[in-house]
Design a protein around this motif. Structure first.
Motif, PDB file in Angstrom:
ATOM      1  N   ARG A  80       0.818  -1.211   0.000  1.00  0.00           N
ATOM      2  CA  ARG A  80       0.000   0.000   0.000  1.00  0.00           C
ATOM      3  C   ARG A  80       0.853   1.263   0.000  1.00  0.00           C
ATOM      4  NH1 ARG A  80      -4.570  -2.314  -1.427  1.00  0.00           N
ATOM      5  NH2 ARG A  80      -5.509  -3.615   0.135  1.00  0.00           N
ATOM      6  N   ILE A  81       1.486   1.526  -1.132  1.00  0.00           N
ATOM      7  CA  ILE A  81       2.203   2.788  -1.288  1.00  0.00           C
ATOM      8  C   ILE A  81       1.721   3.452  -2.569  1.00  0.00           C
ATOM      9  CG2 ILE A  81       4.262   2.018  -0.019  1.00  0.00           C
ATOM     10  CD1 ILE A  81       5.660   1.896  -2.780  1.00  0.00           C
ATOM     11  N   SER A  82       1.770   4.750  -2.576  1.00  0.00           N
ATOM     12  CA  SER A  82       1.331   5.502  -3.751  1.00  0.00           C
ATOM     13  C   SER A  82       2.487   5.664  -4.729  1.00  0.00           C
ATOM     14  CB  SER A  82       0.827   6.874  -3.344  1.00  0.00           C
ATOM     15  OG  SER A  82      -0.293   6.746  -2.510  1.00  0.00           O
ATOM     16  N   PRO A  83       2.237   5.404  -5.994  1.00  0.00           N
ATOM     17  CA  PRO A  83       3.286   5.619  -6.989  1.00  0.00           C
ATOM     18  C   PRO A  83       3.440   7.108  -7.295  1.00  0.00           C
ATOM     19  CG  PRO A  83       1.293   4.890  -8.069  1.00  0.00           C
ATOM     20  CD  PRO A  83       1.023   4.849  -6.592  1.00  0.00           C
TER      21      PRO A  83
ATOM     22  N   ASP B 217      10.560  -0.078   1.097  1.00  0.00           N
ATOM     23  CA  ASP B 217      11.274  -0.555   2.286  1.00  0.00           C
ATOM     24  C   ASP B 217      10.624  -0.045   3.564  1.00  0.00           C
ATOM     25  OD1 ASP B 217      13.105  -1.954   0.746  1.00  0.00           O
ATOM     26  OD2 ASP B 217      14.634  -0.384   0.845  1.00  0.00           O
ATOM     27  N   ARG B 218      10.255   1.240   3.593  1.00  0.00           N
ATOM     28  CA  ARG B 218       9.616   1.806   4.784  1.00  0.00           C
ATOM     29  C   ARG B 218       8.282   1.117   5.059  1.00  0.00           C
ATOM     30  NH1 ARG B 218      11.586   6.612   2.623  1.00  0.00           N
ATOM     31  NH2 ARG B 218       9.567   7.090   1.689  1.00  0.00           N
ATOM     32  N   TYR B 219       7.515   0.873   4.016  1.00  0.00           N
ATOM     33  CA  TYR B 219       6.235   0.196   4.175  1.00  0.00           C
ATOM     34  C   TYR B 219       6.447  -1.202   4.759  1.00  0.00           C
ATOM     35  CZ  TYR B 219       1.842  -2.093   3.235  1.00  0.00           C
ATOM     36  OH  TYR B 219       0.686  -2.807   3.379  1.00  0.00           O
TER      37      TYR B 219
ATOM     38  N   VAL C 102       4.640   5.698 -14.517  1.00  0.00           N
ATOM     39  CA  VAL C 102       4.322   5.468 -13.107  1.00  0.00           C
ATOM     40  C   VAL C 102       5.520   4.770 -12.476  1.00  0.00           C
ATOM     41  CG1 VAL C 102       2.765   4.278 -11.520  1.00  0.00           C
ATOM     42  CG2 VAL C 102       1.870   5.279 -13.633  1.00  0.00           C
ATOM     43  N   ARG C 103       6.020   5.329 -11.381  1.00  0.00           N
ATOM     44  CA  ARG C 103       7.203   4.769 -10.724  1.00  0.00           C
ATOM     45  C   ARG C 103       6.960   4.626  -9.223  1.00  0.00           C
ATOM     46  NH1 ARG C 103       7.947   3.862 -15.257  1.00  0.00           N
ATOM     47  NH2 ARG C 103       9.697   4.415 -16.576  1.00  0.00           N
ATOM     48  N   TYR C 104       7.629   3.622  -8.636  1.00  0.00           N
ATOM     49  CA  TYR C 104       7.545   3.351  -7.205  1.00  0.00           C
ATOM     50  C   TYR C 104       8.918   3.583  -6.582  1.00  0.00           C
ATOM     51  CZ  TYR C 104       3.070   1.236  -8.238  1.00  0.00           C
ATOM     52  OH  TYR C 104       1.784   1.031  -8.646  1.00  0.00           O
ATOM     53  N   ASP C 105       8.926   4.244  -5.454  1.00  0.00           N
ATOM     54  CA  ASP C 105      10.159   4.562  -4.744  1.00  0.00           C
ATOM     55  C   ASP C 105      10.589   3.354  -3.905  1.00  0.00           C
ATOM     56  OD1 ASP C 105      12.184   5.572  -3.124  1.00  0.00           O
ATOM     57  OD2 ASP C 105      11.080   7.374  -2.567  1.00  0.00           O
TER      58      ASP C 105
END
Length: 71
Positions: A23-26, A41-43, A33-36
């Protein structure tokens, strides 16, 4: 920054499972569309506590597999 496929692979999941369980926002760069990776890792850190990355990934993969059999 990772594509959906790269982010899913990083977590050991399929892209559909990644979108369903992580559950992270891209971030959108135009149409891209990219994911950090650090956000992932934090999630996972928050989800699993102080376990190492492999243990966290193993738990998410096990959860994804368990829930996919229910369908």
């Amino acid at each position: 920054m990772l594509t959906l496929e790269e982010a899913a692979d990083y977590c050991g999941l399929s892209p559909n499972s990644f979108k369903g369980y992580i559950r992270i926002s891209p971030t959108n760069f135009g149409r891209a569309v990219r994911y950090d990776r650090k956000a992932i890792d934090r999630y996972l850190d928050g989800m699993m506590g102080e376990e190492d990355l492999q243990t966290r990934v193993d738990r998410v993969v096990a959860l994804a597999g368990k829930n996919s059999r229910r369908k």
